[in-house]
Design a protein around this motif. Structure first.
Motif, mmCIF file in Angstrom:
data_model
loop_
_atom_site.group_PDB
_atom_site.id
_atom_site.type_symbol
_atom_site.label_atom_id
_atom_site.label_comp_id
_atom_site.label_asym_id
_atom_site.label_seq_id
_atom_site.Cartn_x
_atom_site.Cartn_y
_atom_site.Cartn_z
ATOM 1 N N TRP A 32 -45.003 15.050 -39.097
ATOM 2 C CA TRP A 32 -45.054 13.665 -38.603
ATOM 3 C C TRP A 32 -44.940 12.739 -39.819
ATOM 4 O O TRP A 32 -45.645 12.924 -40.821
ATOM 5 C CB TRP A 32 -46.354 13.380 -37.870
ATOM 6 C CG TRP A 32 -46.452 14.030 -36.535
ATOM 7 C CD1 TRP A 32 -47.047 15.221 -36.231
ATOM 8 C CD2 TRP A 32 -45.937 13.511 -35.306
ATOM 9 N NE1 TRP A 32 -46.932 15.484 -34.893
ATOM 10 C CE2 TRP A 32 -46.258 14.446 -34.295
ATOM 11 C CE3 TRP A 32 -45.252 12.357 -34.944
ATOM 12 C CZ2 TRP A 32 -45.904 14.261 -32.954
ATOM 13 C CZ3 TRP A 32 -44.903 12.178 -33.619
ATOM 14 C CH2 TRP A 32 -45.229 13.111 -32.635
ATOM 15 N N TYR B 267 -44.255 6.232 -35.473
ATOM 16 C CA TYR B 267 -44.477 7.610 -35.889
ATOM 17 C C TYR B 267 -43.302 8.472 -35.432
ATOM 18 O O TYR B 267 -42.879 8.392 -34.286
ATOM 19 C CB TYR B 267 -45.781 8.129 -35.303
ATOM 20 C CG TYR B 267 -46.997 7.582 -36.020
ATOM 21 C CD1 TYR B 267 -47.352 6.247 -35.914
ATOM 22 C CD2 TYR B 267 -47.789 8.404 -36.820
ATOM 23 C CE1 TYR B 267 -48.454 5.737 -36.591
ATOM 24 C CE2 TYR B 267 -48.898 7.911 -37.498
ATOM 25 C CZ TYR B 267 -49.219 6.576 -37.373
ATOM 26 O OH TYR B 267 -50.321 6.083 -38.040
ATOM 27 N N TYR B 268 -42.823 9.293 -36.358
ATOM 28 C CA TYR B 268 -41.651 10.125 -36.101
ATOM 29 C C TYR B 268 -41.992 11.596 -36.287
ATOM 30 O O TYR B 268 -42.611 11.978 -37.285
ATOM 31 C CB TYR B 268 -40.520 9.786 -37.066
ATOM 32 C CG TYR B 268 -39.975 8.393 -36.939
ATOM 33 C CD1 TYR B 268 -40.506 7.352 -37.684
ATOM 34 C CD2 TYR B 268 -38.913 8.124 -36.078
ATOM 35 C CE1 TYR B 268 -40.007 6.063 -37.576
ATOM 36 C CE2 TYR B 268 -38.400 6.838 -35.971
ATOM 37 C CZ TYR B 268 -38.956 5.812 -36.719
ATOM 38 O OH TYR B 268 -38.450 4.550 -36.608
ATOM 39 N N ARG C 113 -44.460 8.344 -40.719
ATOM 40 C CA ARG C 113 -44.629 7.021 -40.118
ATOM 41 C C ARG C 113 -43.975 5.960 -40.983
ATOM 42 O O ARG C 113 -43.844 6.125 -42.195
ATOM 43 C CB ARG C 113 -46.106 6.704 -39.876
ATOM 44 C CG ARG C 113 -46.937 6.505 -41.137
ATOM 45 C CD ARG C 113 -48.402 6.334 -40.775
ATOM 46 N NE ARG C 113 -49.248 6.144 -41.952
ATOM 47 C CZ ARG C 113 -50.566 6.102 -41.907
ATOM 48 N NH1 ARG C 113 -51.215 6.232 -40.756
ATOM 49 N NH2 ARG C 113 -51.263 5.917 -43.027
ATOM 50 N N GLN C 114 -43.612 4.881 -40.312
ATOM 51 C CA GLN C 114 -42.963 3.774 -41.001
ATOM 52 C C GLN C 114 -43.480 2.456 -40.444
ATOM 53 O O GLN C 114 -43.285 2.159 -39.263
ATOM 54 C CB GLN C 114 -41.441 3.857 -40.848
ATOM 55 C CG GLN C 114 -40.682 2.834 -41.677
ATOM 56 C CD GLN C 114 -39.189 3.122 -41.695
ATOM 57 O OE1 GLN C 114 -38.651 3.798 -40.826
ATOM 58 N NE2 GLN C 114 -38.516 2.627 -42.714
ATOM 59 N N ASP D 120 -53.025 1.974 -39.899
ATOM 60 C CA ASP D 120 -52.289 3.095 -39.301
ATOM 61 C C ASP D 120 -51.172 2.626 -38.378
ATOM 62 O O ASP D 120 -50.386 3.438 -37.886
ATOM 63 C CB ASP D 120 -53.244 3.993 -38.505
ATOM 64 C CG ASP D 120 -54.274 4.690 -39.379
ATOM 65 O OD1 ASP D 120 -55.448 4.745 -38.947
ATOM 66 O OD2 ASP D 120 -53.906 5.175 -40.461
ATOM 67 N N GLY E 136 -47.726 7.401 -28.074
ATOM 68 C CA GLY E 136 -48.117 6.200 -28.804
ATOM 69 C C GLY E 136 -48.714 5.166 -27.878
ATOM 70 O O GLY E 136 -48.779 5.345 -26.660
ATOM 71 N N VAL F 21 -47.046 11.875 -42.991
ATOM 72 C CA VAL F 21 -48.419 11.767 -42.496
ATOM 73 C C VAL F 21 -49.083 13.147 -42.540
ATOM 74 O O VAL F 21 -50.162 13.320 -43.091
ATOM 75 C CB VAL F 21 -48.454 11.230 -41.061
ATOM 76 C CG1 VAL F 21 -49.885 11.231 -40.520
ATOM 77 C CG2 VAL F 21 -47.846 9.839 -40.988
ATOM 78 N N ARG G 258 -40.518 5.185 -44.995
ATOM 79 C CA ARG G 258 -41.037 6.205 -44.091
ATOM 80 C C ARG G 258 -41.776 7.263 -44.925
ATOM 81 O O ARG G 258 -41.207 7.856 -45.838
ATOM 82 C CB ARG G 258 -39.887 6.841 -43.301
ATOM 83 C CG ARG G 258 -40.313 7.655 -42.123
ATOM 84 C CD ARG G 258 -39.111 8.094 -41.299
ATOM 85 N NE ARG G 258 -38.410 6.966 -40.699
ATOM 86 C CZ ARG G 258 -37.415 7.099 -39.820
ATOM 87 N NH1 ARG G 258 -37.024 8.311 -39.447
ATOM 88 N NH2 ARG G 258 -36.817 6.036 -39.334
ATOM 89 N N ALA H 78 -47.824 1.690 -37.082
ATOM 90 C CA ALA H 78 -46.496 2.088 -37.550
ATOM 91 C C ALA H 78 -45.744 2.750 -36.397
ATOM 92 O O ALA H 78 -46.337 3.033 -35.349
ATOM 93 C CB ALA H 78 -46.603 3.079 -38.708
ATOM 94 N N GLY I 21 -39.132 8.387 -32.381
ATOM 95 C CA GLY I 21 -40.213 7.528 -32.841
ATOM 96 C C GLY I 21 -41.053 7.008 -31.693
ATOM 97 O O GLY I 21 -40.549 6.746 -30.598
ATOM 98 N N GLN J 237 -44.344 4.127 -31.088
ATOM 99 C CA GLN J 237 -45.102 3.051 -31.715
ATOM 100 C C GLN J 237 -46.605 3.275 -31.543
ATOM 101 O O GLN J 237 -47.076 3.526 -30.432
ATOM 102 C CB GLN J 237 -44.722 1.710 -31.103
ATOM 103 C CG GLN J 237 -45.508 0.515 -31.628
ATOM 104 C CD GLN J 237 -45.160 0.158 -33.055
ATOM 105 O OE1 GLN J 237 -43.985 0.085 -33.417
ATOM 106 N NE2 GLN J 237 -46.176 -0.067 -33.891
#
Length: 114
Positions: free
Chosen positions: A35, A92-93, A37-38, A88, A8, A47, A44, A90, A107, A109
């Motif tokens: 993946w 991302y997990y 995202r939140q 976009d 990220g 993606v 959440r 967020a 996660g 960023q």
């Protein structure tokens, strides 16, 4: 089970980032990896996801801009994000399902400036 995400950062609108997630403790090659995202104050959301056989599914908002891929030898799942937009932004997990639960990485960023 451990999912370690990386990649990220801060990028200007129109730029690109590549996220990676390394998995351990699971039979990686057969698992669907995804993946999510939140964004702040939001739920959440999915993606992109990729099955063990390589089939992919994307959220409508990222189709044509993001590409999910996997390397079963390196046990990694990647998300190439191009033409990034401020929306976009967020955390991302990386995630996968194991018997009885969904496992999440820590996660990473992603911030896209306008």
């Amino acid at each position: 089970v451990q999912l370690q995400a990386s990649g990220g950062g801060l990028v200007q609108a129109g730029g690109s980032l590549r996220l990676s997630c390394k998995a351990s403790g699971i039979t990686f090659s057969t698992r669907t990896m995804a993946w999510y995202r939140q964004a702040p104050g939001e739920q959440r959301d999915l993606v992109a996801e990729i099955t063990g056989g390589g089939s992919t599914n994307y959220a409508d908002s990222v189709k044509g801009r993001f590409t999910i891929s996997r390397d079963n030898v390196k046990r990694t799942v990647n998300l190439q994000m191009d033409s990034l937009k401020p929306e976009d932004t967020a955390v991302y997990y990386c995630t996968t399902l194991v018997p009885g639960q969904r496992v999440w990485g820590q996660g990473t960023q992603v911030t896209v400036s306008s």
